[in-house]
Design a protein around this motif. Structure first.
Motif, PDB file in Angstrom:
ATOM      1  N   LEU A  51      17.983 -30.567  25.495  1.00 46.91           N
ATOM      2  CA  LEU A  51      18.326 -31.198  24.225  1.00 46.91           C
ATOM      3  C   LEU A  51      17.191 -31.041  23.217  1.00 46.91           C
ATOM      4  O   LEU A  51      16.021 -31.124  23.572  1.00 46.91           O
ATOM      5  N   ALA A  52      17.550 -30.835  21.957  1.00 44.27           N
ATOM      6  CA  ALA A  52      16.560 -30.841  20.886  1.00 44.27           C
ATOM      7  C   ALA A  52      16.108 -32.279  20.658  1.00 44.27           C
ATOM      8  O   ALA A  52      16.854 -33.216  20.950  1.00 44.27           O
ATOM      9  N   PRO A  53      14.897 -32.500  20.136  1.00 43.55           N
ATOM     10  CA  PRO A  53      14.399 -33.861  19.935  1.00 43.55           C
ATOM     11  C   PRO A  53      15.321 -34.737  19.094  1.00 43.55           C
ATOM     12  O   PRO A  53      15.532 -35.914  19.396  1.00 43.55           O
ATOM     13  N   ASP A  54      15.886 -34.185  18.008  1.00 49.29           N
ATOM     14  CA  ASP A  54      16.773 -34.994  17.178  1.00 49.29           C
ATOM     15  C   ASP A  54      18.069 -35.335  17.901  1.00 49.29           C
ATOM     16  O   ASP A  54      18.621 -36.431  17.735  1.00 49.29           O
ATOM     17  N   ASP A  55      18.550 -34.418  18.737  1.00 49.53           N
ATOM     18  CA  ASP A  55      19.754 -34.703  19.532  1.00 49.53           C
ATOM     19  C   ASP A  55      19.488 -35.804  20.552  1.00 49.53           C
ATOM     20  O   ASP A  55      20.354 -36.645  20.812  1.00 49.53           O
ATOM     21  N   LEU A  56      18.299 -35.786  21.133  1.00 57.43           N
ATOM     22  CA  LEU A  56      17.941 -36.820  22.104  1.00 57.43           C
ATOM     23  C   LEU A  56      17.895 -38.193  21.430  1.00 57.43           C
ATOM     24  O   LEU A  56      18.416 -39.180  21.972  1.00 57.43           O
ATOM     25  N   ALA A  57      17.303 -38.265  20.241  1.00 58.27           N
ATOM     26  CA  ALA A  57      17.220 -39.531  19.520  1.00 58.27           C
ATOM     27  C   ALA A  57      18.608 -40.073  19.213  1.00 58.27           C
ATOM     28  O   ALA A  57      18.872 -41.278  19.367  1.00 58.27           O
ATOM     29  N   LEU A  58      19.523 -39.193  18.804  1.00 57.04           N
ATOM     30  CA  LEU A  58      20.880 -39.635  18.483  1.00 57.04           C
ATOM     31  C   LEU A  58      21.642 -40.036  19.739  1.00 57.04           C
ATOM     32  O   LEU A  58      22.399 -41.011  19.736  1.00 57.04           O
ATOM     33  N   LEU A  59      21.438 -39.294  20.819  1.00 58.25           N
ATOM     34  CA  LEU A  59      22.089 -39.618  22.084  1.00 58.25           C
ATOM     35  C   LEU A  59      21.733 -41.021  22.548  1.00 58.25           C
ATOM     36  O   LEU A  59      22.609 -41.813  22.921  1.00 58.25           O
ATOM     37  N   LEU A  60      20.448 -41.357  22.509  1.00 58.12           N
ATOM     38  CA  LEU A  60      20.007 -42.673  22.974  1.00 58.12           C
ATOM     39  C   LEU A  60      20.425 -43.777  22.012  1.00 58.12           C
ATOM     40  O   LEU A  60      20.773 -44.883  22.437  1.00 58.12           O
ATOM     41  N   ALA A  61      20.402 -43.490  20.705  1.00 58.23           N
ATOM     42  CA  ALA A  61      20.860 -44.481  19.733  1.00 58.23           C
ATOM     43  C   ALA A  61      22.321 -44.821  19.972  1.00 58.23           C
ATOM     44  O   ALA A  61      22.731 -45.994  19.934  1.00 58.23           O
ATOM     45  N   ARG A  62      23.130 -43.802  20.243  1.00 54.27           N
ATOM     46  CA  ARG A  62      24.560 -44.036  20.494  1.00 54.27           C
ATOM     47  C   ARG A  62      24.771 -44.837  21.774  1.00 54.27           C
ATOM     48  O   ARG A  62      25.581 -45.771  21.795  1.00 54.27           O
ATOM     49  N   ALA A  63      24.036 -44.474  22.825  1.00 57.13           N
ATOM     50  CA  ALA A  63      24.183 -45.189  24.094  1.00 57.13           C
ATOM     51  C   ALA A  63      23.850 -46.666  23.943  1.00 57.13           C
ATOM     52  O   ALA A  63      24.555 -47.543  24.469  1.00 57.13           O
ATOM     53  N   LYS A  64      22.789 -46.959  23.207  1.00 55.42           N
ATOM     54  CA  LYS A  64      22.380 -48.350  23.003  1.00 55.42           C
ATOM     55  C   LYS A  64      23.402 -49.108  22.166  1.00 55.42           C
ATOM     56  O   LYS A  64      23.755 -50.256  22.469  1.00 55.42           O
ATOM     57  N   CYS A  65      23.882 -48.469  21.105  1.00 49.42           N
ATOM     58  CA  CYS A  65      24.856 -49.112  20.228  1.00 49.42           C
ATOM     59  C   CYS A  65      26.157 -49.391  20.977  1.00 49.42           C
ATOM     60  O   CYS A  65      26.740 -50.478  20.854  1.00 49.42           O
ATOM     61  N   GLU A  66      26.620 -48.428  21.742  1.00 51.19           N
ATOM     62  CA  GLU A  66      27.870 -48.609  22.479  1.00 51.19           C
ATOM     63  C   GLU A  66      27.740 -49.698  23.537  1.00 51.19           C
ATOM     64  O   GLU A  66      28.689 -50.465  23.769  1.00 51.19           O
ATOM     65  N   ALA A  67      26.580 -49.779  24.174  1.00 55.72           N
ATOM     66  CA  ALA A  67      26.373 -50.823  25.185  1.00 55.72           C
ATOM     67  C   ALA A  67      26.399 -52.210  24.552  1.00 55.72           C
ATOM     68  O   ALA A  67      26.999 -53.147  25.098  1.00 55.72           O
ATOM     69  N   ASP A  91      17.017 -45.101  17.950  1.00 55.29           N
ATOM     70  CA  ASP A  91      16.012 -44.613  18.893  1.00 55.29           C
ATOM     71  C   ASP A  91      15.154 -43.577  18.185  1.00 55.29           C
ATOM     72  O   ASP A  91      15.673 -42.771  17.408  1.00 55.29           O
ATOM     73  N   SER A  92      13.850 -43.609  18.428  1.00 58.53           N
ATOM     74  CA  SER A  92      12.923 -42.691  17.757  1.00 58.53           C
ATOM     75  C   SER A  92      12.212 -41.789  18.755  1.00 58.53           C
ATOM     76  O   SER A  92      11.863 -42.211  19.869  1.00 58.53           O
ATOM     77  N   VAL A  93      11.996 -40.549  18.329  1.00 63.76           N
ATOM     78  CA  VAL A  93      11.306 -39.548  19.140  1.00 63.76           C
ATOM     79  C   VAL A  93      10.363 -38.763  18.238  1.00 63.76           C
ATOM     80  O   VAL A  93      10.740 -38.371  17.127  1.00 63.76           O
ATOM     81  N   LEU A  94       9.141 -38.549  18.692  1.00 64.06           N
ATOM     82  CA  LEU A  94       8.193 -37.722  17.944  1.00 64.06           C
ATOM     83  C   LEU A  94       8.234 -36.302  18.482  1.00 64.06           C
ATOM     84  O   LEU A  94       8.126 -36.081  19.690  1.00 64.06           O
ATOM     85  N   GLU A  95       8.387 -35.339  17.576  1.00 60.83           N
ATOM     86  CA  GLU A  95       8.371 -33.928  17.957  1.00 60.83           C
ATOM     87  C   GLU A  95       7.034 -33.316  17.560  1.00 60.83           C
ATOM     88  O   GLU A  95       6.623 -33.386  16.409  1.00 60.83           O
ATOM     89  N   LEU A  96       6.355 -32.727  18.539  1.00 63.61           N
ATOM     90  CA  LEU A  96       5.070 -32.074  18.307  1.00 63.61           C
ATOM     91  C   LEU A  96       5.060 -30.772  19.093  1.00 63.61           C
ATOM     92  O   LEU A  96       5.231 -30.781  20.320  1.00 63.61           O
ATOM     93  N   ASP A  97       4.915 -29.660  18.379  1.00 67.56           N
ATOM     94  CA  ASP A  97       4.939 -28.333  19.017  1.00 67.56           C
ATOM     95  C   ASP A  97       6.212 -28.114  19.824  1.00 67.56           C
ATOM     96  O   ASP A  97       6.191 -27.504  20.906  1.00 67.56           O
ATOM     97  N   GLY A  98       7.328 -28.626  19.316  1.00 67.46           N
ATOM     98  CA  GLY A  98       8.594 -28.430  19.996  1.00 67.46           C
ATOM     99  C   GLY A  98       8.817 -29.336  21.186  1.00 67.46           C
ATOM    100  O   GLY A  98       9.879 -29.311  21.812  1.00 67.46           O
ATOM    101  N   GLN A  99       7.816 -30.153  21.508  1.00 68.84           N
ATOM    102  CA  GLN A  99       7.932 -31.097  22.616  1.00 68.84           C
ATOM    103  C   GLN A  99       8.276 -32.476  22.061  1.00 68.84           C
ATOM    104  O   GLN A  99       7.868 -32.840  20.965  1.00 68.84           O
ATOM    105  N   MET A 100       9.038 -33.257  22.836  1.00 71.02           N
ATOM    106  CA  MET A 100       9.436 -34.580  22.389  1.00 71.02           C
ATOM    107  C   MET A 100       8.647 -35.666  23.112  1.00 71.02           C
ATOM    108  O   MET A 100       8.343 -35.548  24.299  1.00 71.02           O
ATOM    109  N   HIS A 101       8.311 -36.705  22.373  1.00 78.43           N
ATOM    110  CA  HIS A 101       7.501 -37.791  22.919  1.00 78.43           C
ATOM    111  C   HIS A 101       8.077 -39.144  22.496  1.00 78.43           C
ATOM    112  O   HIS A 101       8.340 -39.371  21.316  1.00 78.43           O
TER     113      HIS A 101
END
Length: 223
Positions: A51-67, A91-101
């Motif tokens: 997953l791209a970092p922005d996709d991961l952030a949206l995925l987790l935001a949706r999971a939390k909202c739906e729960a 949900d927030s994710v920091l992208e640095l050098d293509g890696q997500m944190h």
């Protein structure tokens, strides 16, 4: 007399997100989800691959909202919870050098993260997911939608001693990316490109746009 604002639920434990909403005039009911983030990510990786970092952030935001939405609709004995509301997960994710944190696991990881970030720039992605759980007679649409806000953050060239001192405060361990803009980490951010509220954890302009998509004006959720 002006109408009471529409009920709004924030599905996040973040004090910064809560403060951001309150300063903008929204006083939400807070209900934190019990989502197993690792399980959600593992399931997504198995289904879709990396997953791209922005996709991961949206995925987790949706999971939390739906729960949170499901818990409210089930009426799980949540005291004072609104029965008809707009629900937001983030949900927030920091992208640095293509890696997500996300949040550092411990102080050692926070120190290493800052040694990588200092003097450089990263992108803070915040996923937002909104569910309209208002009753039909209250204008509810049943809509569920989301989007990501991304802001570039430029970090100062910290010394090792500054990094150690900052990590020792404990703040970097509590936030995605191991830094804050509105707290003790403020002196270590030399500039941003994009929405500043997004760096704090919740993009107010994006939230306004999501609300508009379900027919809710900003003034309807503020007091």
């Amino acid at each position: 007399m002006p109408e009471s604002p529409l009920s709004f639920v924030l599905g996040s434990s973040s004090p910064a997100r809560l403060t951001t909403l309150r300063r903008a005039g929204i006083d939400p009911f807070v209900l934190v989800s019990d989502v197993d983030e690792d399980a959600v990510v593992a399931q997504a990786l198995q289904a879709y691959g990396e997953l791209a970092p922005d996709d991961l952030a949206l995925l987790l935001a949706r999971a939390k909202c739906e729960a949170v939405s499901s818990a409210l609709l089930a009426g799980d004995g949540i005291e004072d919870a609104p029965e008809s509301a707009l629900v937001l997960g983030c949900d927030s994710v920091l992208e640095l050098d293509g890696q997500m944190h996300g949040k550092p696991a411990d102080a050692a990881e926070a120190v290493e993260r800052w040694r990588q970030m200092r003097g450089r720039s990263g992108v803070l992605h915040t996923g937002h997911w909104l569910i309209d759980d208002r009753a039909d007679d209250a204008g509810g649409t049943g809509a569920t939608l989301g989007a990501v806000a991304s802001t570039t953050v430029h970090f100062a060239k910290l010394t090792d001693e500054e990094i150690d001192a900052y990590v020792a405060t404990g703040e970097p361990l509590r936030v995605a990316g191991a830094f804050t803009l509105d707290g003790l980490g403020g002196p270590f951010v030399t500039g941003i490109e994009g929405d500043p509220s997004n760096v704090i954890g919740l993009s107010l302009p994006l939230l306004r746009e999501l609300l508009a998509e379900v027919g809710v004006a900003w003034a309807q959720v503020t007091s």
